[in-house]
Design an enzyme around this catalytic site. Structure first.
Site, short mmCIF file in Angstrom:
data_model
loop_
_atom_site.label_atom_id
_atom_site.label_comp_id
_atom_site.label_asym_id
_atom_site.label_seq_id
_atom_site.Cartn_x
_atom_site.Cartn_y
_atom_site.Cartn_z
N ARG A 176 46.24 14.72 37.77
CA ARG A 176 47.23 15.58 37.12
C ARG A 176 46.86 15.83 35.65
O ARG A 176 47.28 16.82 35.07
CB ARG A 176 48.61 14.90 37.14
CG ARG A 176 49.21 14.74 38.51
CD ARG A 176 50.46 13.85 38.45
NE ARG A 176 51.48 14.32 37.54
CZ ARG A 176 52.34 15.29 37.79
NH1 ARG A 176 52.31 15.89 38.94
NH2 ARG A 176 53.24 15.65 36.89
N ARG A 282 57.80 5.45 27.74
CA ARG A 282 57.76 6.50 26.72
C ARG A 282 59.13 6.66 26.07
O ARG A 282 60.14 6.17 26.59
CB ARG A 282 57.29 7.83 27.33
CG ARG A 282 58.09 8.32 28.51
CD ARG A 282 57.42 9.53 29.17
NE ARG A 282 58.10 9.90 30.41
CZ ARG A 282 57.69 10.83 31.26
NH1 ARG A 282 56.59 11.52 31.03
NH2 ARG A 282 58.37 11.09 32.36
N TYR A 351 55.15 13.93 45.18
CA TYR A 351 55.24 14.03 43.72
C TYR A 351 54.99 15.51 43.39
O TYR A 351 53.86 15.96 43.38
CB TYR A 351 54.14 13.13 43.15
CG TYR A 351 54.09 12.86 41.67
CD1 TYR A 351 54.91 13.50 40.76
CD2 TYR A 351 53.20 11.91 41.19
CE1 TYR A 351 54.83 13.21 39.41
CE2 TYR A 351 53.11 11.62 39.85
CZ TYR A 351 53.93 12.27 38.96
OH TYR A 351 53.84 11.98 37.62
N ASP A 353 55.61 19.09 41.03
CA ASP A 353 56.07 19.75 39.81
C ASP A 353 57.07 20.85 40.19
O ASP A 353 57.13 21.29 41.34
CB ASP A 353 54.88 20.35 39.07
CG ASP A 353 54.05 19.27 38.38
OD1 ASP A 353 54.62 18.22 38.04
OD2 ASP A 353 52.84 19.47 38.20
N1 UDP Z 1 49.52 8.10 32.75
C1 UDP Z 1 49.03 7.04 32.00
N2 UDP Z 1 49.15 7.08 30.64
C2 UDP Z 1 49.76 8.09 30.00
C3 UDP Z 1 50.27 9.17 30.74
C4 UDP Z 1 50.14 9.14 32.12
O1 UDP Z 1 48.50 6.10 32.55
O2 UDP Z 1 49.86 8.04 28.76
C5 UDP Z 1 49.36 8.05 34.21
C6 UDP Z 1 50.54 7.36 34.89
O3 UDP Z 1 50.09 6.65 36.02
C7 UDP Z 1 51.41 8.53 35.29
C8 UDP Z 1 50.37 9.57 35.67
O4 UDP Z 1 49.29 9.36 34.76
O5 UDP Z 1 52.28 8.20 36.34
C9 UDP Z 1 50.83 11.01 35.62
O6 UDP Z 1 51.28 11.30 34.31
P1 UDP Z 1 52.29 12.48 34.00
O7 UDP Z 1 52.35 12.63 32.52
O8 UDP Z 1 51.92 13.67 34.81
O9 UDP Z 1 53.66 11.84 34.54
P2 UDP Z 1 55.17 12.42 34.65
O10 UDP Z 1 55.50 13.10 33.35
O11 UDP Z 1 55.18 13.30 35.86
O12 UDP Z 1 55.94 11.15 34.84
#
Ligand code: UDP
Length: 374
Positions: A176, A282, A351, A353
């Site tokens: 992704r 986050r 999963y 979008d």
């Molecule tokens: N991920 C990570 N570090 C980051 C951001 C993302 O390891 O700083 C990994 C993590 O496993 C996450 C995946 O990449 O579930 C997909 O990230 P995305 O930002 O697409 O997640 P969403 O916003 O859909 O939760």
């Protein structure tokens, strides 16, 4: 079955069922949507925060991005989309970096001043080229960015987010995110990106605003009720339709810890904390999602991921590399039901979008209509 004015039941009032409902309502069918929650829009629900007046993404950050022109035209018909570019920051090892991994991240992390070609060669030296076809999240990371960046930015975050060793998660999750050898720090690589001016919930309410559509909130459509309808679209959990009789499909759920203050609290919409030692994944400062609005007060959500219990809200389906037998068993049963179409993130256990959800909903509605006229 009369092919006109069908009486259709829908479980869920998120993007999937809203889009299908609209397409079918415009062809003269009657749609009855039920949602167990007090609002439409599912997990992209937005509302004004009571304390600050800021529009908040109640179930975590949702940024609209797509390459699909028809989907982009569709959403813009119901809501004005404001220009928005998702630029994510990451805190790790006492420093702040930019994500996705780009030339700035690489130069800052390794204390270098590499140009694009040098950075590419440098990262290739760190990559594990013995991995030919990465199967897992970890193999994908080691193959394309090498161990130091993987450990700083992905391993800890992923352990917190999924509570599974990254060797057991599919490579698709990491795919992704792009890796860039220039200074472009746009989190997405899609042609269209934006934020709905009045929020996603207002957009979904407008999609549903049609005389042939009835929405009942705080109410559920049950599998036993399907006889009352000519057809049912089910965007609730796939295993829930079958009363979880084979067992529960695993999900991650999220908890949010709210805090507020004056001014600008973190300076950006999303700051990831990629170390395992920080318990949250986050922090989202919601007012940065609507930079066209002015608010003195600010509200932030600290986001914690955990296994989803029976009474919690399901967010992310958990797919593992070592088999999805339970999903496959439910899917086989779901496909055998001519009267029910399973749609969306929960209905198909994927999963997804928002743009893909809308695309698939449009296709489901069209396939259904085509089936009626054949
Ligand atoms: N991920 C990570 N570090 C980051 C951001 C993302 O390891 O700083 C990994 C993590 O496993 C996450 C995946 O990449 O579930 C997909 O990230 P995305 O930002 O697409 O997640 P969403 O916003 O859909 O939760």
């Amino acid at each position: 079955m009369s092919k006109k004015n069908l009486n259709i039941g829908m479980a869920g009032a998120g993007l999937s069922c809203a889009v299908i409902a609209r397409e079918l309502a415009e062809q003269g069918h009657q749609l009855n949507l039920f949602d167990r929650r007090a609002h439409v829009a599912g997990n992209c629900h937005t509302e004004r925060d009571v304390g600050t007046g800021v529009m908040v993404h109640v179930y975590g950050p949702h940024i609209f991005h797509t390459d699909d022109d028809e989907v982009w035209t569709f959403v813009n018909k119901y809501m004005r989309f404001m220009p928005y570019v998702n630029r994510v920051k990451a805190t790790t090892g006492g420093q702040v970096y930019s994500l996705p991994i780009n030339l700035h991240t690489i130069n800052q992390f390794f204390g270098k001043t590499l140009n694009p070609a040098e950075a590419k060669a440098f990262i290739e030296e760190q990559a594990d080229t013995s991995i030919i076809e990465p199967q897992s999240f970890e193999e994908q990371a080691l193959r394309f960015i090498g161990r130091p960046l993987y450990e700083a930015f992905f391993r800890g975050y992923t352990l917190k987010q999924w509570e599974v060793d990254p060797t057991r998660l599919p490579a698709a999750i990491l795919k992704r995110l792009p890796v860039r050898f220039n200074y472009n720090d746009n989190y997405f690589f899609h042609k269209h990106q934006g934020m709905p001016e009045e929020g996603y919930t207002k957009m979904v309410e407008r999609i549903l605003d049609h005389p042939n559509i009835t929405v009942t909130l705080n109410a559920e459509l049950h599998a036993d009720d399907i006889d009352a309808y000519d057809h049912v679209f089910w965007s609730g959990p796939m295993d829930g339709f079958f009363g979880y009789d084979l067992g529960r499909l695993p999900y991650r759920t999220l908890d949010f810890q709210r805090f507020e203050g004056r001014g600008d609290l973190q300076g950006c919409a999303v700051m990831n904390y990629t170390e395992e030692s920080v318990p949250y994944t986050r922090i989202t400062e919601h007012k940065h999602f609507s930079p066209w609005e002015e608010h003195e007060q600010s509200v932030c959500y600290r986001e914690f991921s955990r296994s989803c219990g029976h009474l919690d809200t399901p967010y992310y389906p958990v797919h593992l590399t070592d088999g999805d037998d339970l999903v496959q068993s439910y899917k086989a049963r779901a496909q055998g039901l001519a009267k029910v179409t399973f749609v969306g993130r929960l209905g198909t256990y994927r999963y997804m979008d928002m743009d893909l959800t809308i695309r698939e909903a449009m296709n489901s509605a069209r396939d259904f209509l085509a089936g009626l006229s054949s």
